[in-house]
Design a protein around this motif. Structure first.
Motif, PDB file in Angstrom:
ATOM      1  N   ALA A 329       1.166  -3.452  -8.815  1.00  0.00           N
ATOM      2  CA  ALA A 329       1.485  -2.564  -7.651  1.00  0.00           C
ATOM      3  C   ALA A 329       1.491  -3.469  -6.579  1.00  0.00           C
ATOM      4  O   ALA A 329       0.507  -4.513  -6.475  1.00  0.00           O
ATOM      5  CB  ALA A 329       0.527  -1.235  -7.435  1.00  0.00           C
ATOM      6  N   ILE A 330       2.266  -3.236  -5.630  1.00  0.00           N
ATOM      7  CA  ILE A 330       2.447  -4.135  -4.371  1.00  0.00           C
ATOM      8  C   ILE A 330       2.107  -3.200  -3.087  1.00  0.00           C
ATOM      9  O   ILE A 330       2.521  -2.147  -2.992  1.00  0.00           O
ATOM     10  CB  ILE A 330       3.657  -4.743  -4.354  1.00  0.00           C
ATOM     11  CG1 ILE A 330       4.056  -5.678  -5.124  1.00  0.00           C
ATOM     12  CG2 ILE A 330       3.994  -5.358  -2.790  1.00  0.00           C
ATOM     13  CD1 ILE A 330       5.626  -6.235  -5.484  1.00  0.00           C
ATOM     14  N   GLY A 331       1.323  -3.755  -2.052  1.00  0.00           N
ATOM     15  CA  GLY A 331       1.075  -3.151  -0.845  1.00  0.00           C
ATOM     16  C   GLY A 331       1.313  -4.193   0.310  1.00  0.00           C
ATOM     17  O   GLY A 331       1.510  -5.210   0.055  1.00  0.00           O
ATOM     18  N   PHE A 332       1.525  -3.494   1.418  1.00  0.00           N
ATOM     19  CA  PHE A 332       1.833  -4.307   2.513  1.00  0.00           C
ATOM     20  C   PHE A 332       1.078  -3.584   3.691  1.00  0.00           C
ATOM     21  O   PHE A 332       1.448  -2.412   4.261  1.00  0.00           O
ATOM     22  CB  PHE A 332       3.166  -4.309   3.034  1.00  0.00           C
ATOM     23  CG  PHE A 332       3.549  -5.107   4.091  1.00  0.00           C
ATOM     24  CD1 PHE A 332       3.546  -6.446   4.274  1.00  0.00           C
ATOM     25  CD2 PHE A 332       3.970  -4.459   5.229  1.00  0.00           C
ATOM     26  CE1 PHE A 332       3.751  -7.358   5.539  1.00  0.00           C
ATOM     27  CE2 PHE A 332       4.363  -5.279   6.668  1.00  0.00           C
ATOM     28  CZ  PHE A 332       4.036  -6.690   6.256  1.00  0.00           C
ATOM     29  N   LEU A 333       0.001  -4.178   4.272  1.00  0.00           N
ATOM     30  CA  LEU A 333      -0.746  -3.557   5.310  1.00  0.00           C
ATOM     31  C   LEU A 333      -1.289  -4.897   6.185  1.00  0.00           C
ATOM     32  O   LEU A 333      -1.589  -5.810   5.605  1.00  0.00           O
ATOM     33  CB  LEU A 333      -1.661  -2.813   4.865  1.00  0.00           C
ATOM     34  CG  LEU A 333      -3.000  -3.221   4.223  1.00  0.00           C
ATOM     35  CD1 LEU A 333      -4.332  -2.271   4.378  1.00  0.00           C
ATOM     36  CD2 LEU A 333      -2.798  -3.696   2.905  1.00  0.00           C
ATOM     37  N   GLU A 334      -1.535  -4.639   7.688  1.00  0.00           N
ATOM     38  CA  GLU A 334      -2.061  -5.364   8.331  1.00  0.00           C
ATOM     39  C   GLU A 334      -1.183  -6.718   8.497  1.00  0.00           C
ATOM     40  O   GLU A 334      -1.924  -7.963   8.073  1.00  0.00           O
ATOM     41  CB  GLU A 334      -3.652  -5.851   8.182  1.00  0.00           C
ATOM     42  CG  GLU A 334      -4.406  -4.506   8.340  1.00  0.00           C
ATOM     43  CD  GLU A 334      -4.316  -3.892   9.865  1.00  0.00           C
ATOM     44  OE1 GLU A 334      -4.364  -4.559  10.697  1.00  0.00           O
ATOM     45  OE2 GLU A 334      -4.237  -2.683   9.911  1.00  0.00           O
ATOM     46  N   HIS A 335       0.121  -6.866   8.279  1.00  0.00           N
ATOM     47  CA  HIS A 335       0.972  -7.871   8.155  1.00  0.00           C
ATOM     48  C   HIS A 335       0.657  -8.813   6.742  1.00  0.00           C
ATOM     49  O   HIS A 335       0.909  -9.922   7.032  1.00  0.00           O
ATOM     50  CB  HIS A 335       0.985  -8.673   9.452  1.00  0.00           C
ATOM     51  CG  HIS A 335       1.130  -8.117  10.626  1.00  0.00           C
ATOM     52  ND1 HIS A 335       2.301  -7.519  11.076  1.00  0.00           N
ATOM     53  CD2 HIS A 335       0.427  -7.752  11.673  1.00  0.00           C
ATOM     54  CE1 HIS A 335       2.448  -6.748  12.130  1.00  0.00           C
ATOM     55  NE2 HIS A 335       1.274  -7.015  12.570  1.00  0.00           N
ATOM     56  N   THR A 336       0.367  -8.253   5.733  1.00  0.00           N
ATOM     57  CA  THR A 336      -0.298  -8.780   4.637  1.00  0.00           C
ATOM     58  C   THR A 336       0.475  -8.156   3.370  1.00  0.00           C
ATOM     59  O   THR A 336       0.144  -6.961   3.047  1.00  0.00           O
ATOM     60  CB  THR A 336      -1.723  -9.011   4.467  1.00  0.00           C
ATOM     61  OG1 THR A 336      -2.411  -9.768   5.789  1.00  0.00           O
ATOM     62  CG2 THR A 336      -2.092  -9.741   3.274  1.00  0.00           C
ATOM     63  N   TYR A 337       1.180  -9.078   2.532  1.00  0.00           N
ATOM     64  CA  TYR A 337       1.492  -8.444   1.107  1.00  0.00           C
ATOM     65  C   TYR A 337       0.374  -8.697   0.131  1.00  0.00           C
ATOM     66  O   TYR A 337      -0.314  -9.730   0.158  1.00  0.00           O
ATOM     67  CB  TYR A 337       2.806  -9.339   0.567  1.00  0.00           C
ATOM     68  CG  TYR A 337       4.056  -8.651   1.318  1.00  0.00           C
ATOM     69  CD1 TYR A 337       4.694  -7.644   1.347  1.00  0.00           C
ATOM     70  CD2 TYR A 337       4.711  -9.965   2.124  1.00  0.00           C
ATOM     71  CE1 TYR A 337       5.862  -7.054   1.926  1.00  0.00           C
ATOM     72  CE2 TYR A 337       5.771  -9.412   2.999  1.00  0.00           C
ATOM     73  CZ  TYR A 337       6.356  -8.295   2.728  1.00  0.00           C
ATOM     74  OH  TYR A 337       7.601  -7.922   3.399  1.00  0.00           O
ATOM     75  N   VAL A 338       0.167  -7.586  -0.649  1.00  0.00           N
ATOM     76  CA  VAL A 338      -0.971  -7.765  -1.698  1.00  0.00           C
ATOM     77  C   VAL A 338      -0.260  -7.196  -3.114  1.00  0.00           C
ATOM     78  O   VAL A 338       0.390  -6.109  -3.019  1.00  0.00           O
ATOM     79  CB  VAL A 338      -2.194  -6.587  -1.473  1.00  0.00           C
ATOM     80  CG1 VAL A 338      -3.220  -7.042  -2.304  1.00  0.00           C
ATOM     81  CG2 VAL A 338      -2.795  -7.100   0.042  1.00  0.00           C
ATOM     82  N   GLN A 339      -0.510  -7.941  -3.969  1.00  0.00           N
ATOM     83  CA  GLN A 339       0.042  -7.617  -5.460  1.00  0.00           C
ATOM     84  C   GLN A 339      -1.099  -7.844  -6.470  1.00  0.00           C
ATOM     85  O   GLN A 339      -1.944  -8.699  -6.508  1.00  0.00           O
ATOM     86  CB  GLN A 339       1.266  -8.391  -5.816  1.00  0.00           C
ATOM     87  CG  GLN A 339       1.750  -7.874  -7.307  1.00  0.00           C
ATOM     88  CD  GLN A 339       2.877  -8.627  -7.686  1.00  0.00           C
ATOM     89  OE1 GLN A 339       3.181  -9.694  -7.297  1.00  0.00           O
ATOM     90  NE2 GLN A 339       3.768  -7.658  -8.126  1.00  0.00           N
ATOM     91  N   ASN A 340      -1.253  -6.580  -7.314  1.00  0.00           N
ATOM     92  CA  ASN A 340      -2.253  -6.624  -8.145  1.00  0.00           C
ATOM     93  C   ASN A 340      -1.924  -7.273  -9.428  1.00  0.00           C
ATOM     94  O   ASN A 340      -0.885  -7.829  -9.688  1.00  0.00           O
ATOM     95  CB  ASN A 340      -2.429  -4.942  -8.663  1.00  0.00           C
ATOM     96  CG  ASN A 340      -3.239  -4.300  -7.641  1.00  0.00           C
ATOM     97  OD1 ASN A 340      -3.988  -4.849  -6.908  1.00  0.00           O
ATOM     98  ND2 ASN A 340      -3.076  -2.984  -7.987  1.00  0.00           N
ATOM     99  N   HIS A 341      -2.777  -7.627 -10.238  1.00  0.00           N
ATOM    100  CA  HIS A 341      -2.429  -8.364 -11.541  1.00  0.00           C
ATOM    101  C   HIS A 341      -1.429  -7.646 -12.378  1.00  0.00           C
ATOM    102  O   HIS A 341      -1.119  -6.337 -12.429  1.00  0.00           O
ATOM    103  CB  HIS A 341      -3.757  -8.558 -12.656  1.00  0.00           C
ATOM    104  CG  HIS A 341      -4.686  -9.287 -12.161  1.00  0.00           C
ATOM    105  ND1 HIS A 341      -4.726 -10.761 -11.811  1.00  0.00           N
ATOM    106  CD2 HIS A 341      -5.983  -8.867 -11.704  1.00  0.00           C
ATOM    107  CE1 HIS A 341      -5.772 -11.241 -11.392  1.00  0.00           C
ATOM    108  NE2 HIS A 341      -6.571 -10.189 -11.139  1.00  0.00           N
ATOM    109  N   LYS A 342      -0.483  -8.428 -13.001  1.00  0.00           N
ATOM    110  CA  LYS A 342       0.545  -7.880 -13.606  1.00  0.00           C
ATOM    111  C   LYS A 342       0.591  -7.613 -15.227  1.00  0.00           C
ATOM    112  O   LYS A 342       1.622  -7.498 -15.815  1.00  0.00           O
ATOM    113  CB  LYS A 342       1.741  -8.917 -13.190  1.00  0.00           C
ATOM    114  CG  LYS A 342       1.992  -9.164 -11.934  1.00  0.00           C
ATOM    115  CD  LYS A 342       3.335  -9.885 -11.441  1.00  0.00           C
ATOM    116  CE  LYS A 342       3.192 -11.345 -11.931  1.00  0.00           C
ATOM    117  NZ  LYS A 342       2.435 -12.150 -10.919  1.00  0.00           N
TER     118      LYS A 342
END
Length: 458
Positions: A329-342
């Motif tokens: 899963a991918i998130g975007f908060l505080e001007h930052t992209y974050v992706q979990n282990h795939k």
């Protein structure tokens, strides 16, 4: 509406390019975003008054569709797979809520996959309850779920409606029997018709169909029949995606015979005819690859210039920040992209150790943010308002993008853009090459070490 596109234009712009579901694009992300960095971003979000979009990824499918580019795990529909996964997912949801530190309102909730309805009714209830235990869900907002019409039951749909889901999305792709057999997704029209009727009877506010053009053995004639059947069922929204052939990334796509894929000219003809059929039957074209009935709020938002886009697609009710939970899963908060282990083992291992399951991400620089804003404006509104850019970034648009002026001028010469003192506007022709227009504003794409492993733009 008929639009002639000459072969020279197609040949010029039929190149590999990003779809711009994010900017910077995922290949530019790195391990600079660690669990600790993400925890800090969640805490900062918690101290603000910002609202939340939450995406939940359920990876399981019972069989592999050979066109698929999503993160999926093939499993028999046995309850223990869902139970094991929910243990990890619940840990992640608890960790996310703990780092945020206060109850937040979810303005947009979306469950995707894979197939979220792989979960049993009991598991669906438990997952919804776990989310509701930490967050306030705005049921007047978007509460959406992806369903597999081949396997969903009426009882499961009743439960989803009772829980508060108000939008459903179905993967259709193509109704042609030969195409379905080739891509390993057998899904008779009669079955989809039945599930669509159930959704209408249960009162879901919006039904979306996903279609793909450019699949093996697909022709103008066969897809014309698919589109006619879709129009007869009258979903509120339609996503019409170009098939992304990426066998170097998705090994199962090697099962497809490249000789069966429509050529570039034929693929564009398939799209143009489908587009014309939708426009002639009560649908508005929404930005890049979506359609909606004229009174649908997505169409209203597009006409009003308030359309927004994130990893869940086009939306009319964006929250301030976007958090993803689940494997990959991918998130975007505080001007930052974050992706979990795939992968499931890595995802589970991280959570077993009590850590947020972060694999990579990207903290956006000010330049990243300016280019992201511009690309989103092009993709969502087909227009860049230079005055709004100046208000947002306190600098003149033309001066900031001085190095991009040759690209803008080339797009104007090729009738893709109209450039004025106050705006850039995408032409009707330019809408078909919107990815190419955006590519000119992509700083990373023009570096010597740029990643080129993208699907073709036409």
């Amino acid at each position: 509406m008929s639009l002639l596109i000459d072969k020279k234009t197609i040949q010029k712009y039929d190149v590999p390019g990003p779809r711009y579901t994010s900017y910077p694009t995922a290949p530019e992300w790195s391990d600079e975003v660690t669990p600790a960095v993400y925890a800090g971003k969640l805490a900062a979000f918690g101290q603000s008054e910002k609202t939340l979009s939450l995406y939940i990824h359920i990876p399981f499918c019972e069989s592999m569709c050979y066109f698929c580019a999503c993160m999926v795990a093939i499993r028999k529909q046995e309850e223990h797979y869902g139970d094991d996964y929910l243990k990890s997912l619940f840990r992640e949801i608890d960790l996310i809520a703990g780092h945020i530190g206060r109850r937040k309102t979810i303005r947009q909730l979306h469950w995707g996959g894979g197939t979220p309805t792989f979960l049993s009714e009991g598991q669906l209830q438990k997952l919804f309850a776990r989310i509701a235990s930490h967050f306030d869900i705005d049921f007047a907002g978007e509460v959406a779920i992806e369903i597999d019409p081949r396997r969903v039951t009426r009882g499961k749909l009743q439960l989803l409606q009772k829980l508060g889901f108000n939008r459903v999305s179905m993967g259709i792709q193509d109704f042609d029997a030969k195409v379905q057999e080739t891509v390993n997704r057998i899904q008779p029209f009669e079955r989809v018709e039945e599930v669509n009727a159930w959704c209408r009877e249960l009162g879901f506010l919006s039904i979306n169909f996903d279609l793909i053009y450019g699949l093996p053995l697909q022709t103008r004639e066969s897809f014309r029949d698919t589109v006619a059947k879709v129009i007869a069922l009258k979903p509120d929204r339609i996503a019409l995606y170009s098939f992304a052939y990426l066998p170097w990334m998705k090994k199962h796509q090697t099962k497809l015979d490249t000789a069966d894929l429509p050529g570039t000219d034929q693929k564009l003809e398939i799209f143009l005819e489908a587009r014309g059929m939708f426009l002639n039957n009560g649908y508005d074209a929404i930005a890049m690859d979506h359609f909606a009935l004229k009174n649908d709020e997505l169409a209203v938002a597009f006409r009003g210039g308030t359309l927004y886009r994130n990893f869940m697609g086009y939306t009319v009710k964006p929250a301030d920040e976007y958090v993803g939970a689940g494997v990959s899963a991918i998130g975007f908060l505080e001007h930052t992209y974050v992706q979990n282990h795939k992968t499931l083992p890595e995802y589970t291992k991280a959570l077993d150790s009590g850590a947020l399951p972060v694999e990579r991400g990207k903290v956006l620089s000010l330049d990243d943010r300016a280019r992201r804003w511009t690309i989103n404006a092009l993709i969502c509104q087909f227009e860049v308002d230079k005055l709004k850019f100046a208000d947002e970034f306190h600098t003149d648009f033309d001066r900031y993008f001085q190095k991009e002026q040759p690209h803008i001028e080339a797009c104007v010469r090729d009738r893709l853009l109209e450039a004025g003192e106050r705006s850039l506007k995408v032409t009707e022709l330019g809408k078909f090459f919107i990815r190419n227009i955006c590519m000119g504003f992509d700083w990373y794409l023009h570096q010597a070490d740029a990643h080129k492993n993208f699907s073709r733009t036409v």
